[in-house]
Structure formats: C-alpha cells, structure tokens
Write an enzyme that holds these catalytic residues in place. Structure first.
Site, PDB file in Angstrom:
ATOM      1  N   GLY A   1       0.858  -1.213  -0.117  1.00 23.04           N
ATOM      2  CA  GLY A   1      -0.204   0.061  -0.210  1.00 23.04           C
ATOM      3  C   GLY A   1       0.985   1.158   0.047  1.00 23.04           C
ATOM      4  O   GLY A   1       2.243   1.374  -0.480  1.00 23.04           O
TER       5      GLY A   1
ATOM      6  N   ASP B   1      -6.092  -8.264  -6.290  1.00 23.53           N
ATOM      7  CA  ASP B   1      -5.548  -7.884  -4.860  1.00 23.53           C
ATOM      8  C   ASP B   1      -4.370  -6.945  -4.971  1.00 23.53           C
ATOM      9  O   ASP B   1      -3.325  -7.338  -5.447  1.00 23.53           O
ATOM     10  CB  ASP B   1      -5.256  -8.931  -4.310  1.00 23.53           C
ATOM     11  CG  ASP B   1      -6.326 -10.039  -4.407  1.00 23.53           C
ATOM     12  OD1 ASP B   1      -7.610  -9.546  -3.937  1.00 23.53           O
ATOM     13  OD2 ASP B   1      -6.366 -11.118  -4.596  1.00 23.53           O
ATOM     14  N   LEU B   2      -4.375  -6.038  -4.192  1.00 20.73           N
ATOM     15  CA  LEU B   2      -3.328  -4.699  -4.320  1.00 20.73           C
ATOM     16  C   LEU B   2      -1.955  -5.314  -3.834  1.00 20.73           C
ATOM     17  O   LEU B   2      -2.211  -5.765  -2.491  1.00 20.73           O
ATOM     18  CB  LEU B   2      -4.043  -3.639  -3.364  1.00 20.73           C
ATOM     19  CG  LEU B   2      -2.804  -2.481  -3.272  1.00 20.73           C
ATOM     20  CD1 LEU B   2      -2.748  -1.804  -4.464  1.00 20.73           C
ATOM     21  CD2 LEU B   2      -3.405  -1.306  -2.178  1.00 20.73           C
ATOM     22  N   ASP B   3      -1.033  -5.180  -4.626  1.00 19.69           N
ATOM     23  CA  ASP B   3       0.243  -5.491  -4.073  1.00 19.69           C
ATOM     24  C   ASP B   3       0.468  -6.951  -3.781  1.00 19.69           C
ATOM     25  O   ASP B   3       1.281  -7.548  -3.131  1.00 19.69           O
ATOM     26  CB  ASP B   3       1.028  -4.458  -2.896  1.00 19.69           C
ATOM     27  CG  ASP B   3       0.862  -3.130  -3.331  1.00 19.69           C
ATOM     28  OD1 ASP B   3       0.996  -2.807  -4.753  1.00 19.69           O
ATOM     29  OD2 ASP B   3       0.909  -2.280  -2.814  1.00 19.69           O
ATOM     30  N   GLU B   4      -0.318  -7.997  -4.442  1.00 21.21           N
ATOM     31  CA  GLU B   4      -0.180  -9.340  -4.008  1.00 21.21           C
ATOM     32  C   GLU B   4       0.028 -10.205  -5.182  1.00 21.21           C
ATOM     33  O   GLU B   4      -0.184 -11.404  -5.171  1.00 21.21           O
ATOM     34  CB  GLU B   4      -1.474  -9.686  -3.179  1.00 21.21           C
ATOM     35  CG  GLU B   4      -1.543  -9.133  -1.801  1.00 21.21           C
ATOM     36  CD  GLU B   4      -2.738  -9.564  -1.002  1.00 21.21           C
ATOM     37  OE1 GLU B   4      -3.245 -10.825  -1.351  1.00 21.21           O
ATOM     38  OE2 GLU B   4      -2.984  -8.961   0.227  1.00 21.21           O
TER      39      GLU B   4
END
Length: 284
Positions: A201, A226-229
């Site tokens: 994030g 999925d954010l940054d995953e």
C-alpha cells in the site's frame, strides 16, 4: 542478425517422462535446442520448464507449431505459452509525476537493452509529457477521480487496443486499477517501493522508517485484483541505518525501484517468467 527462435513455457502436473516428451517434439521436427531449464515444485506437484530452439531447419511452419504441440500438451493437462524471438512486443508505460523509472526504461530501450517497442505513455498528470515529446512517443493525459474512474479506464483500454499493446508497465503510476480493468487486460507489471510482503500500500518508506528497519527494498510484480499481492518477478534490497532520514530512504529506494523494474520487464520480454497461482519461476 541472430537466427529467430521459438520458446515454450510450460507447467503441468509432475510425472515421469515430461522432459523427454517435450524435447522429442522439438527433435523429431528438426529443431536444435539452444536453451533448456526446468523446475519441479514438490509442494504443488508441478513440473515447470522453459525450452528455446532455433527455427532454422525446423520442419513445422510457425502457424502449425501451436496446434501440433497442443496435441501433446492436452493429455499432460499442461498450461503453456509459445513465443517467437522476432515478434517484438509493444509496451505502454503508465506514470504519474515521478520520472526515475520512466527515464530508466526509456534509456534502456534506446540502448536496445529491451526487445520492445514503446509507442504509448499514459499518465494521470501532464508533468512528464515533455519526455514523451522528445522521443516522439504518444502521450495521453487521463485524469482519474473517484467519479470518472470507470469512464477513464474504458478510454485507457481503448488506447491499448488502438496501439496494439502487449504489456502495460506501471512505472510509479500511483493509482489502483479496478478488478474489471485487470480482468480485461491482465498483462501488467508494477513496481512497488518496498520489499513485499512488507509494507504494502501507500507510504512504505515512512512506515519502514517508523519501524526502524535495517534494509529497504523494491518489488516488481504482476498486477492482480488484490493490491500488491500479484506474483513477484524481481526484488532487491539495500541496507539503511539509524542515521538515514525518510528522505534518504526515498533516495536509496528510487535507485532500487528503477533497477528492479527494468530487470523485471527485461525478464518478461525474454519470456523467462512463468507465473502459476500466485508464484513465479524465473528462468534467468
């Protein structure tokens, strides 16, 4: 000029004889294998391989290779990709205001370190347009707000289609793409300014400073909903100390970001990255 080659990236349930089956497909059709690498993921019971061969003297025409290999891959329950070295991918670089990753990618592209074309730069701010103008690259300023996000992403997708883009590189594009966009165009690489999974994030350098870390890092990964995953392609770290301020962490981090992103893009363009599930094997 190097002789053109074909590259297969394959993963499938592990079983005996897989190397022989794939290699024999190439050998029996007159191909000369020049690179071959493989990996077995014991926990997932998967076999993964990258194999590259010369197209000179190969008996099958290019348009026949894929259907011919499909007949072998189907009973193996294989996921696979076929690439040709003389097919030049087209990249769109997306930016906000920071220029360090953009400039590094463009320098490497001009130096012919990256086998690609870069016909398009998209930004939610106009600040970096002069860089695009200098290189005669189309620049599109598309502001994003919560109210216009869906409309603007539709315009972005249309630009990708018009420019026949194969890969989007988020070179410090400080916006979150919607799941709908990622589903419509899944070939996206992002640079994140921390060593994921730590500090995902926003504001990772401030958070790293507050935590008193002794190393900071950067991570290039494929973008998912999925954010940054998404699956990680490349990472690197540098040591920091108690004497370093947040500004020092940002300065050191920028050096890492541009190197890690350029490595990841190059590996992708060379078809050395095989993503499966939320993991990758990088045949470097």
């Amino acid at each position: 000029m190097k002789s053109p080659t074909a590259t297969l990236l394959v993963f499938c349930p592990d079983r005996r004889g897989l190397v022989a089956k794939i290699a024999n497909f190439i050998y029996s059709n007159g191909g000369n294998i020049i690179h071959a690498d493989q990996h077995t993921d014991a926990s997932a019971q998967l076999f993964l391989t990258r194999i590259e061969w010369e197209l000179k003297d190969f008996n099958l025409p290019r348009d026949v290779i894929a259907p011919a290999f499909s007949a072998i891959a189907k009973p193996l329950e294989a996921n696979w990709q076929l690439h040709f070295s003389d097919t030049i991918p087209r990249i769109a670089i997306w930016v906000t205001k920071q220029d360090h990753c953009l400039l590094d990618l463009l320098w490497r592209w001009q130096a012919k370190e990256m086998p690609a074309e870069i016909p398009l730069i998209i930004s939610n701010h106009p600040d970096l347009k002069p860089i695009a103008d200098q290189l005669a690259i189309a620049f599109h300023h598309i502001p994003i707000t919560p109210d216009n996000k869906n409309e603007q992403e539709t315009q972005q997708l249309e630009l990708l289609r018009q420019h026949k883009i194969d890969l989007v590189v988020l070179a410090k594009y400080m916006q979150i793409l919607s799941p709908q966009f990622v589903s419509s165009f899944p070939s996206i690489i992002n640079i994140h300014h921390s060593f994921l999974p730590a500090f995902p994030g926003a504001n990772p350098y401030q958070r790293a400073y507050d935590r008193g870390v002794k190393i900071i890092g950067a991570t290039a990964h494929y973008v998912t909903a999925d954010l940054d995953e998404g699956p990680i392609i490349e990472q690197d770290v540098v040591r920091v100390s108690h004497r370093d301020t947040v500004a020092d962490l940002v300065r050191k981090g920028k050096d890492l970001e541009r190197l890690v992103l350029s490595r990841a893009v190059r590996l992708h363009l060379q078809h050395r990255v095989l993503a499966y599930g939320n993991r990758t094997v990088v045949f470097a």
